[in-house]
Design a protein around this motif. Structure first.
Motif, PDB file in Angstrom:
ATOM      1  N   UNK A  55       1.209  -1.016   0.100  1.00 55.89           N
ATOM      2  CA  UNK A  55      -0.162   0.316  -0.170  1.00 55.89           C
ATOM      3  C   UNK A  55       1.052   1.595  -0.066  1.00 55.89           C
ATOM      4  N   UNK A  56       2.242   1.398   0.816  1.00 54.96           N
ATOM      5  CA  UNK A  56       2.967   2.675   0.653  1.00 54.96           C
ATOM      6  C   UNK A  56       3.873   2.749  -0.450  1.00 54.96           C
ATOM      7  N   UNK A  57       3.876   1.681  -1.130  1.00 49.88           N
ATOM      8  CA  UNK A  57       4.891   1.869  -2.234  1.00 49.88           C
ATOM      9  C   UNK A  57       3.540   2.435  -3.661  1.00 49.88           C
ATOM     10  N   UNK A  58       2.220   1.478  -3.429  1.00 50.18           N
ATOM     11  CA  UNK A  58       1.484   2.631  -4.464  1.00 50.18           C
ATOM     12  C   UNK A  58       1.201   3.743  -4.204  1.00 50.18           C
ATOM     13  N   UNK A  59       1.359   4.301  -2.690  1.00 45.20           N
ATOM     14  CA  UNK A  59       0.757   5.526  -2.588  1.00 45.20           C
ATOM     15  C   UNK A  59       1.770   6.283  -3.474  1.00 45.20           C
ATOM     16  N   UNK A  60       2.946   5.989  -3.057  1.00 45.78           N
ATOM     17  CA  UNK A  60       4.219   6.844  -3.155  1.00 45.78           C
ATOM     18  C   UNK A  60       4.199   6.433  -4.728  1.00 45.78           C
ATOM     19  N   UNK A  61       3.904   5.710  -5.416  1.00 49.97           N
ATOM     20  CA  UNK A  61       4.149   5.842  -7.028  1.00 49.97           C
ATOM     21  C   UNK A  61       2.868   6.520  -7.771  1.00 49.97           C
ATOM     22  N   UNK A  62       2.532   6.803  -6.749  1.00 50.81           N
ATOM     23  CA  UNK A  62       0.561   7.318  -7.602  1.00 50.81           C
ATOM     24  C   UNK A  62       0.509   8.902  -7.086  1.00 50.81           C
ATOM     25  N   UNK A  63       0.905   9.437  -5.801  1.00 49.61           N
ATOM     26  CA  UNK A  63       1.478  10.888  -5.424  1.00 49.61           C
ATOM     27  C   UNK A  63       1.697  11.717  -6.136  1.00 49.61           C
ATOM     28  N   UNK A  64       1.729  12.645  -6.348  1.00 48.04           N
ATOM     29  CA  UNK A  64       1.971  14.150  -7.686  1.00 48.04           C
ATOM     30  C   UNK A  64       2.183  14.933  -7.283  1.00 48.04           C
ATOM     31  N   UNK A  65       3.220  15.909  -7.412  1.00 47.51           N
ATOM     32  CA  UNK A  65       4.036  17.133  -6.332  1.00 47.51           C
ATOM     33  C   UNK A  65       4.474  18.281  -7.601  1.00 47.51           C
ATOM     34  N   UNK A  66       4.413  18.639  -7.383  1.00 44.12           N
ATOM     35  CA  UNK A  66       5.088  20.069  -8.515  1.00 44.12           C
ATOM     36  C   UNK A  66       6.093  20.878  -7.679  1.00 44.12           C
ATOM     37  N   UNK A  67       6.656  19.872  -6.568  1.00 43.20           N
ATOM     38  CA  UNK A  67       8.045  20.294  -5.433  1.00 43.20           C
ATOM     39  C   UNK A  67       9.004  19.558  -5.444  1.00 43.20           C
ATOM     40  N   UNK A  68      10.188  20.853  -5.672  1.00 46.49           N
ATOM     41  CA  UNK A  68      11.827  19.954  -5.983  1.00 46.49           C
ATOM     42  C   UNK A  68      11.506  18.718  -4.872  1.00 46.49           C
ATOM     43  N   UNK A  69      12.124  17.681  -5.617  1.00 48.43           N
ATOM     44  CA  UNK A  69      12.719  16.529  -4.373  1.00 48.43           C
ATOM     45  C   UNK A  69      13.556  17.467  -3.139  1.00 48.43           C
ATOM     46  N   UNK A  70      13.714  16.482  -2.809  1.00 52.43           N
ATOM     47  CA  UNK A  70      14.443  16.470  -1.376  1.00 52.43           C
ATOM     48  C   UNK A  70      15.849  16.235  -1.174  1.00 52.43           C
ATOM     49  N   UNK A  71      16.546  16.564  -0.820  1.00 46.92           N
ATOM     50  CA  UNK A  71      18.045  16.171  -0.691  1.00 46.92           C
ATOM     51  C   UNK A  71      18.169  15.553   0.721  1.00 46.92           C
ATOM     52  N   UNK A  72      19.010  14.038   0.331  1.00 43.44           N
ATOM     53  CA  UNK A  72      18.634  13.424   2.124  1.00 43.44           C
ATOM     54  C   UNK A  72      19.428  13.997   2.311  1.00 43.44           C
ATOM     55  N   UNK A  73      21.180  14.273   1.974  1.00 47.80           N
ATOM     56  CA  UNK A  73      22.042  14.393   3.056  1.00 47.80           C
ATOM     57  C   UNK A  73      21.729  16.587   4.009  1.00 47.80           C
ATOM     58  N   UNK A  74      21.020  16.995   2.732  1.00 53.89           N
ATOM     59  CA  UNK A  74      20.102  18.042   2.860  1.00 53.89           C
ATOM     60  C   UNK A  74      19.471  18.065   4.849  1.00 53.89           C
ATOM     61  N   UNK A  75      18.415  17.075   4.349  1.00 57.86           N
ATOM     62  CA  UNK A  75      17.467  16.915   6.041  1.00 57.86           C
ATOM     63  C   UNK A  75      18.754  15.957   6.552  1.00 57.86           C
ATOM     64  N   UNK A  76      19.384  15.648   6.451  1.00 57.74           N
ATOM     65  CA  UNK A  76      20.080  15.170   7.594  1.00 57.74           C
ATOM     66  C   UNK A  76      20.229  15.772   8.211  1.00 57.74           C
ATOM     67  N   UNK A  77      21.151  16.333   7.601  1.00 56.68           N
ATOM     68  CA  UNK A  77      21.619  18.092   8.425  1.00 56.68           C
ATOM     69  C   UNK A  77      20.593  18.700   9.361  1.00 56.68           C
ATOM     70  N   UNK A  78      19.659  18.253   8.572  1.00 55.41           N
ATOM     71  CA  UNK A  78      18.505  19.590   9.356  1.00 55.41           C
ATOM     72  C   UNK A  78      17.549  19.223  10.703  1.00 55.41           C
ATOM     73  N   UNK A  79      18.097  17.534  10.432  1.00 57.68           N
ATOM     74  CA  UNK A  79      17.358  16.445  11.879  1.00 57.68           C
ATOM     75  C   UNK A  79      18.377  16.473  13.166  1.00 57.68           C
ATOM     76  N   UNK A  80      19.667  16.582  12.423  1.00 62.14           N
ATOM     77  CA  UNK A  80      21.004  16.521  12.858  1.00 62.14           C
ATOM     78  C   UNK A  80      20.911  17.899  14.329  1.00 62.14           C
TER      79      UNK A  80
END
Length: 90
Positions: A55-80
């Protein structure tokens, strides 16, 4: 348990099957109250994990966004940075 489920949508690179499976496992653990089920509940537990992951895979495959993809490294630094502010740095 559920606090460990991370946002998986709209990242570059996209979430892996292992990340989706891990999130499904955490979700089923939270719902069932089991970290690991008894032998009597093992089949139902693992089936639920597979169904939630699908169900999660199906959800992620069907969601639509106009936002730029987030960078994993940037998000990791923000969390830290948030964690350091919240808990203090060692």
């Amino acid at each position: 348990m559920c606090r460990n489920i991370k946002t998986l949508y709209n990242f570059d690179p996209p979430a892996t099957e292992d990340e989706i499976q891990a999130a499904a496992l955490q979700f089923v653990r939270k719902l069932s109250g089991y970290n690991s089920p008894s032998k009597a509940n093992e089949e139902a537990f693992h089936q639920a994990i597979d169904e939630v992951a699908q169900a999660a895979r199906k959800l992620m495959d069907t969601l639509v966004t106009n936002a730029e993809p987030r960078n994993r490294e940037v998000e990791l630094e923000r969390a830290r940075a948030r964690n350091a502010q919240r808990f203090g740095s060692n």
